[in-house]
Design an enzyme around this catalytic site. Structure first.
Site, PDB file in Angstrom:
ATOM      1  N   LYS A   1       0.866  -1.176   0.000  1.00  0.00           N
ATOM      2  CA  LYS A   1       0.000   0.000   0.000  1.00  0.00           C
ATOM      3  C   LYS A   1       0.904   1.228   0.000  1.00  0.00           C
ATOM      4  O   LYS A   1       1.704   1.438   0.910  1.00  0.00           O
ATOM      5  CB  LYS A   1      -0.926   0.005   1.221  1.00  0.00           C
ATOM      6  CG  LYS A   1      -1.981   1.119   1.162  1.00  0.00           C
ATOM      7  CD  LYS A   1      -1.479   2.409   1.743  1.00  0.00           C
ATOM      8  CE  LYS A   1      -2.481   3.551   1.548  1.00  0.00           C
ATOM      9  NZ  LYS A   1      -2.048   4.795   2.225  1.00  0.00           N
TER      10      LYS A   1
ATOM     11  N   GLY B   1      -0.376   8.420  -0.236  1.00  0.00           N
ATOM     12  CA  GLY B   1      -0.267   9.680  -0.951  1.00  0.00           C
ATOM     13  C   GLY B   1       0.845  10.572  -0.442  1.00  0.00           C
ATOM     14  O   GLY B   1       1.548  11.216  -1.224  1.00  0.00           O
TER      15      GLY B   1
ATOM     16  N   GLY C   1      -4.031  11.396  -1.714  1.00  0.00           N
ATOM     17  CA  GLY C   1      -4.593  12.572  -1.062  1.00  0.00           C
ATOM     18  C   GLY C   1      -4.070  13.899  -1.569  1.00  0.00           C
ATOM     19  O   GLY C   1      -4.859  14.791  -1.929  1.00  0.00           O
TER      20      GLY C   1
ATOM     21  N   ASP D   1      -6.159   2.606   2.653  1.00  0.00           N
ATOM     22  CA  ASP D   1      -5.675   1.626   3.627  1.00  0.00           C
ATOM     23  C   ASP D   1      -6.624   0.444   3.732  1.00  0.00           C
ATOM     24  O   ASP D   1      -6.199  -0.716   3.733  1.00  0.00           O
ATOM     25  CB  ASP D   1      -5.505   2.274   5.010  1.00  0.00           C
ATOM     26  CG  ASP D   1      -4.320   3.220   5.062  1.00  0.00           C
ATOM     27  OD1 ASP D   1      -3.349   2.995   4.326  1.00  0.00           O
ATOM     28  OD2 ASP D   1      -4.360   4.177   5.863  1.00  0.00           O
TER      29      ASP D   1
ATOM     30  N   LYS E   1      -3.619   4.094  11.231  1.00  0.00           N
ATOM     31  CA  LYS E   1      -2.668   3.219  10.545  1.00  0.00           C
ATOM     32  C   LYS E   1      -2.693   1.820  11.152  1.00  0.00           C
ATOM     33  O   LYS E   1      -2.727   0.811  10.445  1.00  0.00           O
ATOM     34  CB  LYS E   1      -1.256   3.810  10.622  1.00  0.00           C
ATOM     35  CG  LYS E   1      -1.066   5.110   9.860  1.00  0.00           C
ATOM     36  CD  LYS E   1       0.343   5.632  10.004  1.00  0.00           C
ATOM     37  CE  LYS E   1       0.574   6.899   9.179  1.00  0.00           C
ATOM     38  NZ  LYS E   1      -0.195   8.048   9.667  1.00  0.00           N
TER      39      LYS E   1
END
Length: 249
Positions: A4, A7, A39, A151, A209
């Protein structure tokens, strides 16, 4: 392996291309699926068009007008990333129902919760030696686009493929006594991570996160690692469990 790519770790073109090269190198060891957000790119495109961003609980309120801009921005970034990685194909959730979702909360507009992943398509591409690069736009029950948190989208993909995931972000991992680098936790079980949130040493921006990592594990990923995407050379080490924080069931 699912990577992953956040941004905030893409703001520098030089760094973005360096990380893309690391992804390409990792591919020689294990099959890789890249899931990305964007983002900063989205913010820039919305600002140019005079569309104000509003967030609720860390999620972007996405009106139909904003949804069109979000999809446009992510599609462009998606193709750039796939070109950077090489031997890759850029895809969005609309492609062959790759990411299916439903409305998460009507107050958030076109924001979705992932309900399904076309894992067969991903496996077919991986079997052909092609790296899928997946932007976090899903298709809703009405056939229209939904904006999905990158995420959670990555966690859903990891669970569907029963594969490990590395979240490349702007931090080196989870610290038991931030910012002391010696306090970085190399590994955490689900129970330890939940306790860390409860006790407060996992706090602030680290909570979402860690929650994303826990979600990936709960969906079937054997592990989820949080590591920095802001410096080169981290990805391979994180894959081996030698960098970042690895969260296990």
């Amino acid at each position: 392996m699912i990577v992953k790519y956040g941004g905030n770790a893409m703001k520098s073109l030089e760094l973005r291309r360096a990380v893309a090269a690391e992804i390409a190198a990792l591919r020689s060891e294990v099959p890789v699926v890249v899931v990305h957000g964007g983002g900063p790119v989205i913010e820039q495109e919305l600002a140019v068009r005079g569309v104000t961003s509003e967030f609720i609980g860390g999620l972007r309120v996405t009106t139909p007008e904003a949804m069109d801009i979000v999809e446009m921005a992510l599609c462009q970034l998606n193709k750039q990333l796939s070109q950077d990685v090489g031997q890759a194909i850029g895809l969005m959730g609309r492609d062959s129902g790759l990411l299916r979702a439903e409305i998460l909360d009507p107050s958030l507009g076109r924001v979705g919760r992932v309900t399904g992943v076309n894992a067969d398509l991903l496996r077919t591409l991986l079997g052909a030696g092609i790296t899928p690069v997946l932007g976090c736009i899903a298709v809703g029950p009405d056939g229209n686009a939904l904006n999905v948190n990158a995420d959670t989208a990555a966690g859903a993909v990891a669970g569907a493929l029963n594969d490990g995931i590395v979240f490349l972000t702007d931090v080196d991992g989870v610290y038991r006594a931030y910012p002391d680098p010696a306090s970085r936790a190399a590994t955490l079980t689900r129970a330890e991570a939940e306790q860390g949130i409860h006790d407060g040493w996992i706090a602030g921006g680290m909570i979402p996160k860690v929650r994303a990592a826990l979600d990936a594990v709960s969906r079937g990923a054997p592990f989820a690692t949080i590591a920095s995407g802001m410096t080169t050379g981290v990805l391979a080490a994180a894959t081996r469990g030698e960098a970042g924080t690895r969260i296990t069931p």
